[in-house]
Scaffold this motif. Structure first.
Motif, PDB file in Angstrom:
ATOM      1  N   ARG A   1       0.837  -1.200   0.000  1.00  0.00           N
ATOM      2  CA  ARG A   1       0.000   0.000   0.000  1.00  0.00           C
ATOM      3  C   ARG A   1       0.881   1.262   0.000  1.00  0.00           C
ATOM      4  O   ARG A   1       1.901   1.311   0.684  1.00  0.00           O
ATOM      5  CB  ARG A   1      -0.864  -0.063   1.267  1.00  0.00           C
ATOM      6  CG  ARG A   1      -1.676   1.107   1.589  1.00  0.00           C
ATOM      7  CD  ARG A   1      -2.559   0.826   2.800  1.00  0.00           C
ATOM      8  NE  ARG A   1      -1.913   0.982   4.092  1.00  0.00           N
ATOM      9  CZ  ARG A   1      -1.689   2.156   4.678  1.00  0.00           C
ATOM     10  NH1 ARG A   1      -2.025   3.271   4.081  1.00  0.00           N
ATOM     11  NH2 ARG A   1      -1.112   2.226   5.864  1.00  0.00           N
TER      12      ARG A   1
ATOM     13  N   ARG B   1       1.953   4.846   1.106  1.00  0.00           N
ATOM     14  CA  ARG B   1       1.800   5.715   2.283  1.00  0.00           C
ATOM     15  C   ARG B   1       1.952   7.152   1.830  1.00  0.00           C
ATOM     16  O   ARG B   1       2.945   7.496   1.169  1.00  0.00           O
ATOM     17  CB  ARG B   1       2.858   5.422   3.345  1.00  0.00           C
ATOM     18  CG  ARG B   1       2.474   4.380   4.361  1.00  0.00           C
ATOM     19  CD  ARG B   1       2.366   3.032   3.764  1.00  0.00           C
ATOM     20  NE  ARG B   1       2.241   1.990   4.780  1.00  0.00           N
ATOM     21  CZ  ARG B   1       2.191   0.702   4.502  1.00  0.00           C
ATOM     22  NH1 ARG B   1       2.239   0.289   3.252  1.00  0.00           N
ATOM     23  NH2 ARG B   1       2.077  -0.186   5.459  1.00  0.00           N
ATOM     24  N   GLN B   2       0.984   7.972   2.211  1.00  0.00           N
ATOM     25  CA  GLN B   2       1.057   9.383   1.833  1.00  0.00           C
ATOM     26  C   GLN B   2       1.500  10.223   3.030  1.00  0.00           C
ATOM     27  O   GLN B   2       1.113   9.934   4.156  1.00  0.00           O
ATOM     28  CB  GLN B   2      -0.327   9.874   1.396  1.00  0.00           C
ATOM     29  CG  GLN B   2      -0.866   9.155   0.171  1.00  0.00           C
ATOM     30  CD  GLN B   2      -2.206   9.718  -0.236  1.00  0.00           C
ATOM     31  OE1 GLN B   2      -2.354  10.894  -0.537  1.00  0.00           O
ATOM     32  NE2 GLN B   2      -3.210   8.885  -0.247  1.00  0.00           N
ATOM     33  N   TYR B   3       2.267  11.253   2.769  1.00  0.00           N
ATOM     34  CA  TYR B   3       2.669  12.194   3.817  1.00  0.00           C
ATOM     35  C   TYR B   3       2.479  13.612   3.292  1.00  0.00           C
ATOM     36  O   TYR B   3       2.816  13.907   2.142  1.00  0.00           O
ATOM     37  CB  TYR B   3       4.127  11.952   4.243  1.00  0.00           C
ATOM     38  CG  TYR B   3       4.254  10.608   4.928  1.00  0.00           C
ATOM     39  CD1 TYR B   3       3.959  10.465   6.276  1.00  0.00           C
ATOM     40  CD2 TYR B   3       4.575   9.470   4.203  1.00  0.00           C
ATOM     41  CE1 TYR B   3       4.000   9.220   6.895  1.00  0.00           C
ATOM     42  CE2 TYR B   3       4.617   8.218   4.810  1.00  0.00           C
ATOM     43  CZ  TYR B   3       4.328   8.102   6.160  1.00  0.00           C
ATOM     44  OH  TYR B   3       4.352   6.870   6.758  1.00  0.00           O
TER      45      TYR B   3
ATOM     46  N   THR C   1       6.617  15.731   8.307  1.00  0.00           N
ATOM     47  CA  THR C   1       6.458  15.663   9.761  1.00  0.00           C
ATOM     48  C   THR C   1       5.605  14.429  10.016  1.00  0.00           C
ATOM     49  O   THR C   1       4.447  14.394   9.605  1.00  0.00           O
ATOM     50  CB  THR C   1       5.726  16.922  10.270  1.00  0.00           C
ATOM     51  OG1 THR C   1       6.494  18.071   9.900  1.00  0.00           O
ATOM     52  CG2 THR C   1       5.549  16.886  11.775  1.00  0.00           C
TER      53      THR C   1
ATOM     54  N   SER D   1       4.554  10.757  12.493  1.00  0.00           N
ATOM     55  CA  SER D   1       4.580   9.985  13.742  1.00  0.00           C
ATOM     56  C   SER D   1       5.077   8.589  13.413  1.00  0.00           C
ATOM     57  O   SER D   1       4.665   8.006  12.402  1.00  0.00           O
ATOM     58  CB  SER D   1       3.171   9.823  14.314  1.00  0.00           C
ATOM     59  OG  SER D   1       2.560  11.063  14.473  1.00  0.00           O
TER      60      SER D   1
ATOM     61  N   PRO E   1       0.959  -2.009  20.479  1.00  0.00           N
ATOM     62  CA  PRO E   1       0.968  -3.405  20.931  1.00  0.00           C
ATOM     63  C   PRO E   1       0.227  -4.265  19.907  1.00  0.00           C
ATOM     64  O   PRO E   1      -0.797  -3.831  19.377  1.00  0.00           O
ATOM     65  CB  PRO E   1       0.194  -3.359  22.252  1.00  0.00           C
ATOM     66  CG  PRO E   1       0.100  -1.921  22.628  1.00  0.00           C
ATOM     67  CD  PRO E   1       0.248  -1.117  21.371  1.00  0.00           C
TER      68      PRO E   1
ATOM     69  N   VAL F   1       5.070   0.092   8.679  1.00  0.00           N
ATOM     70  CA  VAL F   1       6.087  -0.116   7.640  1.00  0.00           C
ATOM     71  C   VAL F   1       6.679   1.224   7.166  1.00  0.00           C
ATOM     72  O   VAL F   1       7.894   1.428   7.181  1.00  0.00           O
ATOM     73  CB  VAL F   1       5.462  -0.879   6.440  1.00  0.00           C
ATOM     74  CG1 VAL F   1       6.460  -0.987   5.283  1.00  0.00           C
ATOM     75  CG2 VAL F   1       4.997  -2.254   6.879  1.00  0.00           C
ATOM     76  N   GLY F   2       5.799   2.128   6.736  1.00  0.00           N
ATOM     77  CA  GLY F   2       6.277   3.365   6.123  1.00  0.00           C
ATOM     78  C   GLY F   2       6.963   4.289   7.117  1.00  0.00           C
ATOM     79  O   GLY F   2       8.079   4.783   6.858  1.00  0.00           O
ATOM     80  N   SER F   3       6.334   4.512   8.257  1.00  0.00           N
ATOM     81  CA  SER F   3       6.885   5.503   9.192  1.00  0.00           C
ATOM     82  C   SER F   3       8.192   5.010   9.806  1.00  0.00           C
ATOM     83  O   SER F   3       9.118   5.802  10.027  1.00  0.00           O
ATOM     84  CB  SER F   3       5.858   5.856  10.268  1.00  0.00           C
ATOM     85  OG  SER F   3       5.463   4.705  10.976  1.00  0.00           O
TER      86      SER F   3
ATOM     87  N   SER G   1       0.943  14.675  14.451  1.00  0.00           N
ATOM     88  CA  SER G   1       1.566  14.995  13.171  1.00  0.00           C
ATOM     89  C   SER G   1       0.578  15.636  12.193  1.00  0.00           C
ATOM     90  O   SER G   1       0.966  16.013  11.083  1.00  0.00           O
ATOM     91  CB  SER G   1       2.212  13.749  12.555  1.00  0.00           C
ATOM     92  OG  SER G   1       1.256  12.712  12.471  1.00  0.00           O
TER      93      SER G   1
ATOM     94  N   PHE H   1      -5.900  11.317   7.979  1.00  0.00           N
ATOM     95  CA  PHE H   1      -4.763  10.413   7.797  1.00  0.00           C
ATOM     96  C   PHE H   1      -5.149   8.946   7.703  1.00  0.00           C
ATOM     97  O   PHE H   1      -4.345   8.132   7.312  1.00  0.00           O
ATOM     98  CB  PHE H   1      -3.785  10.578   8.956  1.00  0.00           C
ATOM     99  CG  PHE H   1      -2.927  11.811   8.859  1.00  0.00           C
ATOM    100  CD1 PHE H   1      -3.071  12.712   7.824  1.00  0.00           C
ATOM    101  CD2 PHE H   1      -1.963  12.067   9.831  1.00  0.00           C
ATOM    102  CE1 PHE H   1      -2.278  13.843   7.741  1.00  0.00           C
ATOM    103  CE2 PHE H   1      -1.169  13.193   9.756  1.00  0.00           C
ATOM    104  CZ  PHE H   1      -1.324  14.079   8.723  1.00  0.00           C
TER     105      PHE H   1
END
Ligand SMILES: Cc1cc2nc3c(=O)[nH]c(=O)nc-3n(C[C@H](O)[C@H](O)[C@H](O)COP(=O)(O)OP(=O)(O)OC[C@H]3O[C@@H](n4cnc5c(N)ncnc54)[C@H](O)[C@@H]3O)c2cc1C
Length: 230
Positions: free
Chosen positions: A2, A4-6, A22, A24, A29, A43-45, A90, A229
């Motif tokens: 997938r 990931r957009q930022y 910017t 997070s 858990p 995965v992305g962050s 964020s 988000f």
């Protein structure tokens, strides 16, 4: 995998050849039924967080014009229009770009409108992003008015726990900004967007002495854009 957009958290007026992000770092858990499973690492962050200077990243810049749902999420063309921003964590990313843009416009002699930032986080010393750097400077310049909500230290934010509580607490200023033709923006999780929207509806009901249906109709007439988000 997938995409990931930022959101870009800088302005081209700050630097037309650089962008900042910017984000997070996602770590929760695990919901696994097995004993002591390792935490779930996003995965992305986590990939971004572990990059080293000089690493090359496979990415693409997506212009908001290509996506009608995000096209509205941009500063008004008239720099003197007041802006009210609601965000948590964020979710401050695009707001930082907006404020940086206005700061650059003002530095070049342009008259810029008032900006109010409603920002939610856990505690000032934990995760109040940019508090000691950009935000401090923008407040000092009189460009930005910050209204915070600290979920773990509400005693330091007028008793407000989440950002929507602060919006309600300071509703007189929200109404005044609306009457001055402000543009409104929300950015962050769907919980933040939902909480802020519900509060805006309550503010409209109180200010206009109207019911839920009428408030919902009036909200649609406000210059209000969201970036969610999840
Ligand atoms: C338009 C847009 C702009 C965005 N801008 C930003 C930004 O500027 N900054 C920012 O930080 N983020 C931003 N995001 C969010 C970002 O794209 C990613 O979704 C976020 O960083 C998490 O991605 P990840 O790869 O780290 O986590 P992922 O690997 O995608 O893992 C998170 C997912 O795991 C699942 N999950 C959650 N908890 C558990 C659990 N306990 N057990 C099992 N599964 C679970 C959920 O489905 C969750 O979505 C934006 C999103 C959009 C759509």
């Amino acid at each position: 995998m997938r995409v990931r957009q930022y959101s870009i958290s800088s302005s081209p007026l700050w630097n037309s050849r650089h962008v900042s992000l910017t984000f997070s770092v996602f770590e929760r858990p695990s919901l696994s039924i097995y004993d002591s499973p390792p935490p779930l690492l996003g995965v992305g962050s986590n990939y971004l967080a572990n990059l080293l200077p000089g690493d090359r990243v496979l990415m693409a810049v997506r212009h908001c014009k290509s996506n009608p749902s995000t096209y509205a999420f941009r500063l008004p063309e008239d720099a003197s229009t007041p802006v009210v921003m609601f965000c948590a964590g964020s979710g401050i990313a695009p707001m930082r770009g907006f404020i940086q843009e206005r700061a650059a416009q003002r530095a070049s002699g342009c008259e810029v409108g008032k900006m109010i930032l409603f920002f939610g986080c856990r505690a000032p010393e934990l995760d109040f992003l940019y508090a000691e750097t950009d935000i401090r400077e923008w407040v000092r310049l009189g460009l930005l008015d910050v209204r915070s909500a600290f979920s773990r230290k509400p005693q330091e934010s007028e008793g407000c726990v989440y950002v929507q509580h602060r919006v309600w607490h300071d509703r007189a200023d929200v109404v005044a900004a609306y009457k001055n033709g402000a543009s409104f923006f929300t950015c962050g999780s769907s919980a933040v967007a939902k909480g802020v929207k519900a509060t805006l509806l309550e503010i409209i009901k109180e200010a206009e002495n109207c019911d839920d249906t009428e408030a919902a109709t009036r909200l649609k007439t406000i210059k209000y854009a969201t970036e969610i988000f999840e």
